[in-house]
Design an enzyme around this catalytic site. Structure first.
Site, PDB file in Angstrom:
ATOM      1  N   SER A 132     -10.454 -12.821  -5.810  1.00 30.93           N
ATOM      2  CA  SER A 132      -9.986 -14.157  -5.410  1.00 30.93           C
ATOM      3  C   SER A 132     -10.127 -15.151  -6.553  1.00 30.93           C
ATOM      4  CB  SER A 132     -10.790 -14.658  -4.220  1.00 30.93           C
ATOM      5  OG  SER A 132     -10.408 -15.989  -3.946  1.00 30.93           O
ATOM      6  N   LYS A 186     -12.817  -9.566   1.489  1.00 31.83           N
ATOM      7  CA  LYS A 186     -11.785 -10.425   0.890  1.00 31.83           C
ATOM      8  C   LYS A 186     -10.866 -10.982   1.987  1.00 31.83           C
ATOM      9  CE  LYS A 186      -8.969 -12.237  -2.245  1.00 31.83           C
ATOM     10  NZ  LYS A 186      -7.689 -12.527  -1.780  1.00 31.83           N
ATOM     11  N   HIS A 189     -12.639 -13.755   3.602  1.00 24.38           N
ATOM     12  CA  HIS A 189     -12.567 -14.894   2.672  1.00 24.38           C
ATOM     13  C   HIS A 189     -11.240 -15.634   2.861  1.00 24.38           C
ATOM     14  CE1 HIS A 189     -10.739 -16.480  -0.993  1.00 24.38           C
ATOM     15  NE2 HIS A 189     -11.941 -16.893  -1.339  1.00 24.38           N
ATOM     16  N   ASN A 190     -10.155 -14.887   2.917  1.00 20.63           N
ATOM     17  CA  ASN A 190      -8.842 -15.525   3.059  1.00 20.63           C
ATOM     18  C   ASN A 190      -8.706 -16.229   4.406  1.00 20.63           C
ATOM     19  OD1 ASN A 190      -8.407 -14.230   0.628  1.00 20.63           O
ATOM     20  ND2 ASN A 190      -6.313 -13.682   1.108  1.00 20.63           N
ATOM     21  N   GLU A 193     -10.455 -19.366   4.200  1.00 20.23           N
ATOM     22  CA  GLU A 193      -9.632 -20.275   3.385  1.00 20.23           C
ATOM     23  C   GLU A 193      -8.577 -20.965   4.287  1.00 20.23           C
ATOM     24  OE1 GLU A 193      -8.216 -18.423  -0.332  1.00 20.23           O
ATOM     25  OE2 GLU A 193      -6.252 -19.253   0.158  1.00 20.23           O
TER      26      GLU A 193
HETATM   27  P1  NBP Z   1       2.764  -9.564  -6.862  1.00 18.00           P
HETATM   28  O1  NBP Z   1       2.034  -9.397  -5.569  1.00 18.00           O
HETATM   29  O2  NBP Z   1       3.881 -10.519  -6.922  1.00 18.00           O
HETATM   30  O3  NBP Z   1       3.311  -8.109  -7.294  1.00 18.00           O
HETATM   31  C1  NBP Z   1       4.113  -7.958  -8.430  1.00 18.00           C
HETATM   32  C2  NBP Z   1       3.741  -6.713  -9.186  1.00 18.00           C
HETATM   33  O4  NBP Z   1       3.852  -5.555  -8.352  1.00 18.00           O
HETATM   34  C3  NBP Z   1       4.702  -6.491 -10.351  1.00 18.00           C
HETATM   35  O5  NBP Z   1       3.969  -5.973 -11.432  1.00 18.00           O
HETATM   36  C4  NBP Z   1       5.671  -5.466  -9.770  1.00 18.00           C
HETATM   37  O6  NBP Z   1       6.328  -4.721 -10.735  1.00 18.00           O
HETATM   38  C5  NBP Z   1       4.711  -4.605  -9.014  1.00 18.00           C
HETATM   39  N1  NBP Z   1       5.314  -3.692  -8.050  1.00 18.00           N
HETATM   40  C6  NBP Z   1       5.975  -3.937  -6.904  1.00 18.00           C
HETATM   41 BR1  NBP Z   1       6.331  -5.613  -6.252  1.00 18.00          BR
HETATM   42  N2  NBP Z   1       6.385  -2.841  -6.267  1.00 18.00           N
HETATM   43  C7  NBP Z   1       5.993  -1.820  -7.058  1.00 18.00           C
HETATM   44  C8  NBP Z   1       6.126  -0.423  -6.962  1.00 18.00           C
HETATM   45  N3  NBP Z   1       6.691   0.146  -5.906  1.00 18.00           N
HETATM   46  N4  NBP Z   1       5.623   0.325  -7.957  1.00 18.00           N
HETATM   47  C9  NBP Z   1       5.044  -0.237  -9.031  1.00 18.00           C
HETATM   48  N5  NBP Z   1       4.869  -1.576  -9.174  1.00 18.00           N
HETATM   49  C10 NBP Z   1       5.336  -2.360  -8.204  1.00 18.00           C
HETATM   50  O7  NBP Z   1       1.735  -9.874  -8.046  1.00 18.00           O
HETATM   51  P2  NBP Z   1       0.481 -10.869  -8.102  1.00 18.00           P
HETATM   52  O8  NBP Z   1       0.790 -12.181  -7.488  1.00 18.00           O
HETATM   53  O9  NBP Z   1      -0.004 -10.800  -9.503  1.00 18.00           O
HETATM   54  O10 NBP Z   1      -0.589 -10.165  -7.164  1.00 18.00           O
HETATM   55  C11 NBP Z   1      -1.044  -8.839  -7.394  1.00 18.00           C
HETATM   56  C12 NBP Z   1      -1.942  -8.450  -6.254  1.00 18.00           C
HETATM   57  O11 NBP Z   1      -3.063  -9.354  -6.220  1.00 18.00           O
HETATM   58  C13 NBP Z   1      -1.276  -8.563  -4.875  1.00 18.00           C
HETATM   59  O12 NBP Z   1      -1.775  -7.565  -4.033  1.00 18.00           O
HETATM   60  C14 NBP Z   1      -1.697  -9.925  -4.401  1.00 18.00           C
HETATM   61  O13 NBP Z   1      -1.683 -10.038  -2.988  1.00 18.00           O
HETATM   62  C15 NBP Z   1      -3.116 -10.003  -4.954  1.00 18.00           C
HETATM   63  N6  NBP Z   1      -3.623 -11.363  -5.187  1.00 18.00           N
HETATM   64  C16 NBP Z   1      -2.804 -12.335  -5.650  1.00 18.00           C
HETATM   65  C17 NBP Z   1      -3.315 -13.608  -5.881  1.00 18.00           C
HETATM   66  C18 NBP Z   1      -2.439 -14.709  -6.430  1.00 18.00           C
HETATM   67  O14 NBP Z   1      -2.932 -15.855  -6.504  1.00 18.00           O
HETATM   68  N7  NBP Z   1      -1.207 -14.445  -6.810  1.00 18.00           N
HETATM   69  C19 NBP Z   1      -4.660 -13.852  -5.660  1.00 18.00           C
HETATM   70  C20 NBP Z   1      -5.479 -12.829  -5.220  1.00 18.00           C
HETATM   71  C21 NBP Z   1      -4.947 -11.579  -4.990  1.00 18.00           C
HETATM   72  P3  NBP Z   1       7.789  -5.199 -11.270  1.00 18.00           P
HETATM   73  O15 NBP Z   1       7.482  -6.216 -12.342  1.00 18.00           O
HETATM   74  O16 NBP Z   1       8.397  -3.971 -11.775  1.00 18.00           O
HETATM   75  O17 NBP Z   1       8.513  -5.798 -10.099  1.00 18.00           O
END
Ligand code: NBP
Length: 471
Positions: A132, A186, A189-190, A193
């Site tokens: 987080s 986690k 936590h959400n 939030e």
């Molecule tokens: P996203 O949740 O937007 O996911 C994008 C990533 O997933 C890209 O690298 C994409 O590759 C890849 N991907 C997908 Br979509 N489908 C795929 C598949 N079938 N095979 C391989 N790669 C695949 O990214 P994020 O916002 O950085 O979050 C990452 C994780 O962390 C998520 O689970 C999210 O819930 C969690 N999280 C996010 C936050 C936040 O603030 N954003 C905070 C805490 C946790 P591509 O580039 O080829 O499409």
């Protein structure tokens, strides 16, 4: 073979975690399904660190795996759900037993339970790790909640504890528990939030629409609250939001459509509470409040058909603002008490050895709900790890009773004015219900026996004896 860890998924979280790891001296291999994003990253944000070979870009899973030291540590930072299973299947042919797969996304804990077991049966170590703090946290110190197969913990502990946020020198990262425990914590936590955000939104609504306070006055109020027991990241950013003006000089917040989005972790928390029979009323109301907010057209029609409810609140604004602060604080205590009670129930259900003080410490820094108040929760569990509820911990008991008059005043004024306060009011109802040795459930039992012969117990007989009446 030179990389300490490999990370797949170069979106916001993945990129920032990689930079954070490299900053702490670890060598990280990276891969992304859309391989052009590897180039973008290596030649963009990672330019300096990749030229010093601390970040290694790769274009295939085979090459990616070849760069990793043994046992290989492969971290997935991709969209939760099928993408995680697909990537695991793609990686496995290149890995060998003893290698460690880490899912750092927001996966559902039940998927993590399943993946930990399935991979263990094949000789691989799986970790489900809640992270987080959003983009900023990932870059400079997130809160990290690791669970899964404990055999993997010593292999990732030095990396995760190095990159995690620190509070008083302690990393906001400690082993949580087996299988899906890390992702479960986690998820809670959400959920918390969601509750914190809705409580803040309701306090804002009473002051803005009920008392007609300007956004500048709101900014000062929230900044002042941030110096007291409500001190937290969310209160701090709320003050900053109220200060932000649009290009025309008007407050930006007034121009944002009142339709709240959600990605599902709040809903998962509430569904889980219903499944386990734990009254998680505040987070439940927070999720429903987002659902109601999203019904923009229907609300707009109803506001004309039923006329808008707000009646101005006539009060000494200084005293009333203090009452709202007390209501917000007391309701927040209720929400955390409910969340920790749910974790206690889940730990029993799945045989997880959760350390509630350590969980409070993990949330104390790095994450979105970080606050001073979590230090008090840690102290309460340090004093009594078996605490039935935070509400009966000496510190919180006193705080709640002190806040009670202001809390009642704020909730009743909001109800009379027509400001919807689902979370502030459910918190008060829960508090009154929890501390009541008499609830009207006697009548419910009578009704159940009347129409369905469900039987009832009697106050004047020992528990466990059941009676039926021909009503
Ligand atoms: P996203 O949740 O937007 O996911 C994008 C990533 O997933 C890209 O690298 C994409 O590759 C890849 N991907 C997908 Br979509 N489908 C795929 C598949 N079938 N095979 C391989 N790669 C695949 O990214 P994020 O916002 O950085 O979050 C990452 C994780 O962390 C998520 O689970 C999210 O819930 C969690 N999280 C996010 C936050 C936040 O603030 N954003 C905070 C805490 C946790 P591509 O580039 O080829 O499409």
């Amino acid at each position: 073979m030179s990389a300490d860890i490999g990370l797949i998924g170069l979106a916001v979280m993945g990129q920032n975690l990689v930079l954070n790891m490299a900053d702490h001296g670890f060598t990280v291999a990276v891969f992304n399904r859309t391989t052009s994003k590897v180039d973008d990253f290596i030649h963009g944000p990672a330019k300096e660190l990749s030229s010093s070979k601390r970040i290694i870009g790769t274009k295939s899973i085979a090459d990616f795996v070849k760069t990793l030291k043994r046992p290989r540590r492969v971290m997935l930072m991709v969209k939760a759900g099928d993408a995680v299973d697909e990537l695991i299947d793609e990686c496995l042919p290149y890995l060998e037993p003893g290698d460690i797969l880490i899912d750092g996304g927001n996966s559902n804990y039940s998927d993590t339970n399943r993946r930990t077991r399935a991979l263990k049966a094949k000789g691989f170590i799986f970790l489900g790790v809640g992270i987080s703090g959003g983009e900023e946290g990932a870059r400079h110190g997130p809160s990290i909640m690791p669970g899964g197969n404990f055999a993997g913990w010593p292999h990732v502990k030095p990396i995760f504890q190095a990159i995690a946020a620190k509070v008083d020198g302690e990393p906001c990262c400690e082993w949580v528990g087996d299988e899906g425990a890390g992702h479960y914590v986690k998820m809670i936590h959400n959920g918390i939030e969601y509750g914190d955000m809705q409580l803040i939104a309701e306090s804002y609504d009473i002051l803005r629409r009920g008392c007609n306070l300007s956004t500048d006055a709101l900014a000062s109020t929230f900044a002042a609250w941030n110096t007291g027991p409500l001190n937290s990241y969310l209160i701090e950013i709320t003050a900053a939001i109220f200060r932000k003006k649009d290009v025309d000089g008007e407050p930006l917040v007034d121009k944002i459509l009142d339709s709240a989005g959600q990605k599902g972790t709040g809903r998962w928390t509430v569904v889980n509470a219903l499944d386990l029979g734990v009254p998680l009323t505040l987070i439940g109301e927070a999720v429903f409040a987002r659902n109601l907010s999203a019904m923009v057209d229907e609300r707009t029609d109803a506001s004309m058909a039923l006329s808008s409810p707000i009646k101005p609140i006539q009060a000494n604004i200084k005293e009333f603002t203090h009452a709202i602060e007390q209501a917000l604080y007391a309701s927040k205590i209720i929400s955390y008490a409910q969340g920790f009670s749910l974790m206690r129930r889940a730990a029993k259900e799945w045989n997880w050895n959760l350390h509630f003080g350590a969980i409070a410490l993990m949330w104390r820094g790095g994450c979105i709900i970080r606050s001073q108040f979590l230090g008090k929760i840690k102290e309460a569990f340090d004093q009594d790890p078996e605490l039935a509820s935070l509400l009966v911990a000496p510190y919180f008991k006193e705080e709640l009773l002190k806040a009670l008059p202001g809390w009642r005043q704020a909730v009743s004024a909001a109800v009379i004015a027509g400001c919807p306060v689902p979370c502030l009011s459910t918190a008060l109802a829960f508090f009154d219900g929890y501390r009541s040795n008499k609830l009207p459930a006697n009548l419910i039992q009578a009704q159940r026996d009347f129409f369905g012969a469900h039987t009832y117990e009697r106050c004047d007989r020992p528990r466990g004896q059941f009676f039926h009446t021909q009503w």
